[in-house]
Design a protein around this motif. Structure first.
Motif, mmCIF file in Angstrom:
data_model
loop_
_atom_site.group_PDB
_atom_site.id
_atom_site.type_symbol
_atom_site.label_atom_id
_atom_site.label_comp_id
_atom_site.label_asym_id
_atom_site.label_seq_id
_atom_site.Cartn_x
_atom_site.Cartn_y
_atom_site.Cartn_z
ATOM 1 N N GLU A 156 45.211 25.012 56.850
ATOM 2 C CA GLU A 156 46.567 24.460 56.312
ATOM 3 C C GLU A 156 47.073 25.268 57.972
ATOM 4 O O GLU A 156 47.488 24.198 58.595
ATOM 5 C CB GLU A 156 47.129 24.682 55.421
ATOM 6 N N GLY A 157 47.025 26.130 58.486
ATOM 7 C CA GLY A 157 47.353 27.258 59.326
ATOM 8 C C GLY A 157 46.467 26.235 60.843
ATOM 9 O O GLY A 157 47.508 26.668 62.313
ATOM 10 N N LEU A 158 45.723 25.181 60.706
ATOM 11 C CA LEU A 158 44.960 25.308 62.033
ATOM 12 C C LEU A 158 46.102 24.182 62.660
ATOM 13 O O LEU A 158 46.191 24.127 64.051
ATOM 14 C CB LEU A 158 43.850 24.925 61.725
ATOM 15 N N THR A 159 47.131 23.736 62.063
ATOM 16 C CA THR A 159 47.387 22.639 62.781
ATOM 17 C C THR A 159 48.913 23.065 64.002
ATOM 18 O O THR A 159 49.202 22.788 64.834
ATOM 19 C CB THR A 159 48.608 21.489 61.753
ATOM 20 N N GLN A 160 49.375 24.027 62.844
ATOM 21 C CA GLN A 160 50.842 24.650 63.442
ATOM 22 C C GLN A 160 49.642 25.220 64.958
ATOM 23 O O GLN A 160 50.403 26.027 65.811
ATOM 24 C CB GLN A 160 51.057 25.681 63.216
ATOM 25 N N LEU A 161 48.366 26.269 64.931
ATOM 26 C CA LEU A 161 47.412 26.720 65.780
ATOM 27 C C LEU A 161 47.832 26.235 66.931
ATOM 28 O O LEU A 161 47.179 25.839 68.348
ATOM 29 C CB LEU A 161 46.278 27.240 65.404
ATOM 30 N N MET A 162 46.902 24.366 66.778
ATOM 31 C CA MET A 162 47.165 24.010 67.784
ATOM 32 C C MET A 162 48.004 23.174 68.644
ATOM 33 O O MET A 162 47.660 23.142 69.442
ATOM 34 C CB MET A 162 45.861 22.962 67.582
ATOM 35 N N ARG A 163 49.352 23.302 67.596
ATOM 36 C CA ARG A 163 49.848 22.831 68.681
ATOM 37 C C ARG A 163 50.595 23.484 68.907
ATOM 38 O O ARG A 163 51.010 23.553 70.469
ATOM 39 C CB ARG A 163 50.898 22.422 67.502
ATOM 40 N N SER A 164 50.359 25.213 69.016
ATOM 41 C CA SER A 164 50.926 25.888 69.796
ATOM 42 C C SER A 164 49.665 26.957 71.396
ATOM 43 O O SER A 164 50.615 26.367 72.278
ATOM 44 C CB SER A 164 50.860 27.240 68.564
ATOM 45 N N ILE A 165 48.813 26.473 70.979
ATOM 46 C CA ILE A 165 47.895 26.202 71.989
ATOM 47 C C ILE A 165 47.953 25.266 73.162
ATOM 48 O O ILE A 165 48.016 25.041 74.377
ATOM 49 C CB ILE A 165 46.218 26.129 71.882
ATOM 50 N N ARG A 166 48.118 23.933 72.540
ATOM 51 C CA ARG A 166 49.067 22.912 73.341
ATOM 52 C C ARG A 166 49.644 23.329 74.396
ATOM 53 O O ARG A 166 50.104 22.873 75.398
ATOM 54 C CB ARG A 166 49.300 21.623 72.808
ATOM 55 N N VAL B 83 61.841 25.736 44.646
ATOM 56 C CA VAL B 83 60.951 26.538 45.379
ATOM 57 C C VAL B 83 62.424 25.829 46.777
ATOM 58 O O VAL B 83 62.623 24.458 47.334
ATOM 59 C CB VAL B 83 59.431 25.862 46.500
ATOM 60 N N ALA B 84 62.840 26.878 47.681
ATOM 61 C CA ALA B 84 63.270 26.400 49.175
ATOM 62 C C ALA B 84 62.505 26.627 49.968
ATOM 63 O O ALA B 84 62.079 27.322 50.148
ATOM 64 C CB ALA B 84 64.326 27.321 49.051
ATOM 65 N N PRO B 85 61.699 25.366 50.684
ATOM 66 C CA PRO B 85 60.571 25.468 51.276
ATOM 67 C C PRO B 85 60.441 26.330 52.571
ATOM 68 O O PRO B 85 62.193 25.162 53.609
ATOM 69 C CB PRO B 85 60.387 23.338 51.459
ATOM 70 N N SER B 86 60.269 25.842 53.055
ATOM 71 C CA SER B 86 60.022 25.976 54.773
ATOM 72 C C SER B 86 59.102 25.784 55.691
ATOM 73 O O SER B 86 59.019 24.058 54.748
ATOM 74 C CB SER B 86 58.584 27.268 54.908
ATOM 75 N N SER B 87 59.133 24.885 56.777
ATOM 76 C CA SER B 87 58.958 23.732 57.301
ATOM 77 C C SER B 87 58.279 24.752 59.312
ATOM 78 O O SER B 87 58.255 25.737 59.053
ATOM 79 C CB SER B 87 59.300 23.359 57.816
ATOM 80 N N ILE B 88 57.586 23.937 60.062
ATOM 81 C CA ILE B 88 57.330 24.336 61.056
ATOM 82 C C ILE B 88 58.144 25.005 61.890
ATOM 83 O O ILE B 88 58.052 25.818 63.082
ATOM 84 C CB ILE B 88 56.176 22.990 62.183
ATOM 85 N N ASN B 89 59.509 24.700 61.719
ATOM 86 C CA ASN B 89 60.568 24.450 62.774
ATOM 87 C C ASN B 89 61.252 25.984 62.887
ATOM 88 O O ASN B 89 61.603 26.111 62.935
ATOM 89 C CB ASN B 89 61.589 23.381 63.148
ATOM 90 N N LEU B 90 60.561 26.752 61.307
ATOM 91 C CA LEU B 90 60.949 27.711 61.235
ATOM 92 C C LEU B 90 60.769 28.930 62.225
ATOM 93 O O LEU B 90 60.605 30.007 62.632
ATOM 94 C CB LEU B 90 60.043 28.349 59.664
ATOM 95 N N VAL B 91 59.097 28.669 62.606
ATOM 96 C CA VAL B 91 58.305 29.129 64.443
ATOM 97 C C VAL B 91 59.743 29.772 65.188
ATOM 98 O O VAL B 91 59.482 30.922 65.949
ATOM 99 C CB VAL B 91 57.415 28.344 65.161
ATOM 100 N N GLY B 92 60.714 29.191 65.197
ATOM 101 C CA GLY B 92 61.422 28.977 66.345
ATOM 102 C C GLY B 92 63.066 29.989 66.242
ATOM 103 O O GLY B 92 63.642 30.221 67.009
ATOM 104 N N ALA B 93 62.847 29.999 64.586
ATOM 105 C CA ALA B 93 64.233 30.946 63.822
ATOM 106 C C ALA B 93 63.788 32.414 65.143
ATOM 107 O O ALA B 93 65.315 32.731 65.181
ATOM 108 C CB ALA B 93 63.596 30.759 62.450
ATOM 109 N N GLU B 94 63.325 32.874 65.193
ATOM 110 C CA GLU B 94 63.018 33.494 65.312
ATOM 111 C C GLU B 94 63.973 34.916 66.738
ATOM 112 O O GLU B 94 64.916 34.715 66.206
ATOM 113 C CB GLU B 94 61.476 34.395 65.419
ATOM 114 N N VAL B 95 63.354 33.733 67.879
ATOM 115 C CA VAL B 95 63.756 33.669 68.801
ATOM 116 C C VAL B 95 65.207 33.431 68.909
ATOM 117 O O VAL B 95 65.928 34.040 69.427
ATOM 118 C CB VAL B 95 62.611 32.394 69.468
ATOM 119 N N GLU B 96 66.051 32.243 67.742
ATOM 120 C CA GLU B 96 67.288 31.688 68.116
ATOM 121 C C GLU B 96 67.655 32.938 67.156
ATOM 122 O O GLU B 96 69.095 33.052 67.455
ATOM 123 C CB GLU B 96 67.381 30.313 67.530
ATOM 124 N N LEU B 97 67.703 33.414 65.883
ATOM 125 C CA LEU B 97 68.746 33.998 65.486
ATOM 126 C C LEU B 97 68.854 35.470 66.205
ATOM 127 O O LEU B 97 69.610 36.273 65.983
ATOM 128 C CB LEU B 97 67.418 34.922 63.980
#
Ligand SMILES: Nc1ncnc2c1ncn2[C@@H]1O[C@H](COP(=O)(O)OP(=O)(O)OP(=O)(O)O)[C@@H](O)[C@H]1O
Ligand SMILES: Nc1ncnc2c1ncn2[C@@H]1O[C@H](COP(=O)(O)OP(=O)(O)OP(=O)(O)O)[C@@H](O)[C@H]1O
Ligand SMILES: [Mg+2]
Ligand SMILES: [Mg+2]
Lengths: 253, 253
Positions: A156-166, B83-97
């Motif tokens: 599951e994590g691969l999509t995020q990882l490849m996006r970050s590498i890109r 469940v209160a879901p997560s998503s890929i845009n939470l990656v950006g939350a750290e820097v924005e917070l």
């Protein structure tokens, strides 16, 4: 330095540190001069190589105060293998780096200043996140080595990882490429492992190393002695796998 | 809400998400109304509960745009478990917070606005780091549940973790206490597992659950079906262990 390899996967516990330590030890055994840079505040690559003091300072000093890498690097129990240690104060680095100038380039600058003949290869052990420490590693590296645990969440994590590498390739480091993908903790008795291995090979093709690292308790015991597995249990299946990975890395040039 | 539990360990791959999903499912099975909040950008607790869409939004919207938690919470295949879901845009939350006002209190504020009778217990699944997402969880929680993998590196990380918990208690959340410590991936065939278990029990005393979760492939297969183990393989050793942990949690009150 010829090659800088970032060992990256934001999924936790997939074998990043184990790969950094043991691949580096076998490459040094083949005559390469290798530096492991520990970019993880957990400092597992540091203690896994038996380094418990940082007399010259640590990666916090390099990234935030511009200390030269060769001043913090220390020798290990393996000839030809040094480590630039991490420490607990690297936890604060993330917040301090956010507002720094050229914050993603701190490690790249430090590696550029390293005298050329000191090391043939540098391995960067990264924390389990896509934070500024990992971004520094991806910006400084010529290639990425991705350890993938043979488990569902690892896929599951691969999509995020490849996006970050890109994104890093587009914005920060145009040369960055995926150098290799390593299947870890492979347990041939479970269908899941075979299924994940098949999916990873179809996703990455021949970037995936032929060698799969089996689940082997010697690999998890070795760090408690501060030794890479080549010194702790060289005849174990885990040791033989990392020796074979080192061969493949050298053959890829 | 009666109890908010942060499931925290900056060491990666120790069983945080597996514990959040399966403990929550068994607590719901005992009649509690439970909410799992997925604070990890990897969103493993979200997909592990079979949630692949976030029609009402996700934790990014709650933390950064003040969206009410009950608007993002979705039901799962288990009665009484949302469940209160997560998503890929939470990656950006750290820097924005980092530059936001009251940045450590965003989750606490969101939980305070949650209507009191909706849930009995909230479990917060955290990413493998001590970043602002984890700090938000530690600030919002009344107690911490620490999963510890029976491996050497898991012991090393405890000092850092306890230091962070102490800092949060002093600066952000005076009520925070360690509610329980759970030994995970226990393999009785290895000395290492017994050794780590002994050290953890002497460090934490009776805060350590009697139940040790064994290494069990059913636990790692279940998320690929989007099911907690109670629905996937209820008679497996992994399922029985989490059922027993739920009993212990309820008995502790
Ligand atoms: N092939 C293997 N067989 C058995 N145990 C292994 C293997 N590889 C790693 N381990 C053990 O599994 C755990 C996780 O590995 P490791 O710490 O190297 O992963 P990581 O990706 O670096 O973790 P983190 O995300 O926390 O940095 C460790 O306890 C390690 O000793
Ligand atoms: N008791 C167990 N037996 C076998 N496999 C397990 C067990 N607990 C968890 N796993 C598997 O081990 C891996 C790591 O577990 P999990 O993802 O829950 O850890 P985590 O701490 O949430 O990881 P991260 O640090 O990445 O958030 C997963 O693939 C999971 O399916
Ligand atoms: Mg590591
Ligand atoms: Mg997780």
């Amino acid at each position: 330095v010829r090659t800088v390899v970032a060992i990256v996967n934001q999924k936790g516990g997939v074998g990043k540190s184990t790969t950094a330590i043991n691949l580096a030890a076998y490459l040094a055994g083949k005559g390469e001069k290798v530096l492991v840079v520990d970019m993880d505040p957990q400092a597992n690559a540091t203690s896994g190589l038996g380094v418990y003091e940082a007399p010259g300072g640590c990666m916090y000093d390099v990234l935030l105060e511009g200390k030269p890498l060769q001043e913090v690097a220390v020798t290990t129990g393996v000839d030809g293998l040094d480590v630039a240690p991490s420490s607990i104060n690297l936890v604060g680095a993330e917040v301090e780096l956010v507002s720094a100038l050229a914050r993603e380039y701190k490690l790249k600058r430090a590696l550029e200043k390293l005298p050329g003949e000191l090391y043939d290869r540098v391995l960067l052990d990264c924390p389990p996140s896509l934070d500024l420490l990992t971004l520094n590693a991806l910006t400084a590296a010529n290639e990425v080595l991705i350890p993938i645990q043979c488990e569902y969440y690892a896929l599951e994590g691969l999509t995020q990882l490849m996006r970050s590498i890109r994104m890093v390739r587009e914005e920060l480091n145009p040369d960055l490429m995926v150098g290799g993908v390593l299947l870890t903790m492979f347990d041939p008795r479970t269908n899941l492992a075979h299924q994940v291995a098949r999916e990873v090979r179809s996703f990455f093709g021949d970037r995936v190393f032929h060698t799969q690292v089996p689940r082997n308790v010697r690999l998890s015991e070795a760090p408690s002695y501060g030794l890479p597995v080549v010194l702790y249990a060289p005849k174990s299946s885990g040791a033989e796998a990392y020796a074979a990975v080192a061969e493949e890395v050298l053959n890829r040039g």
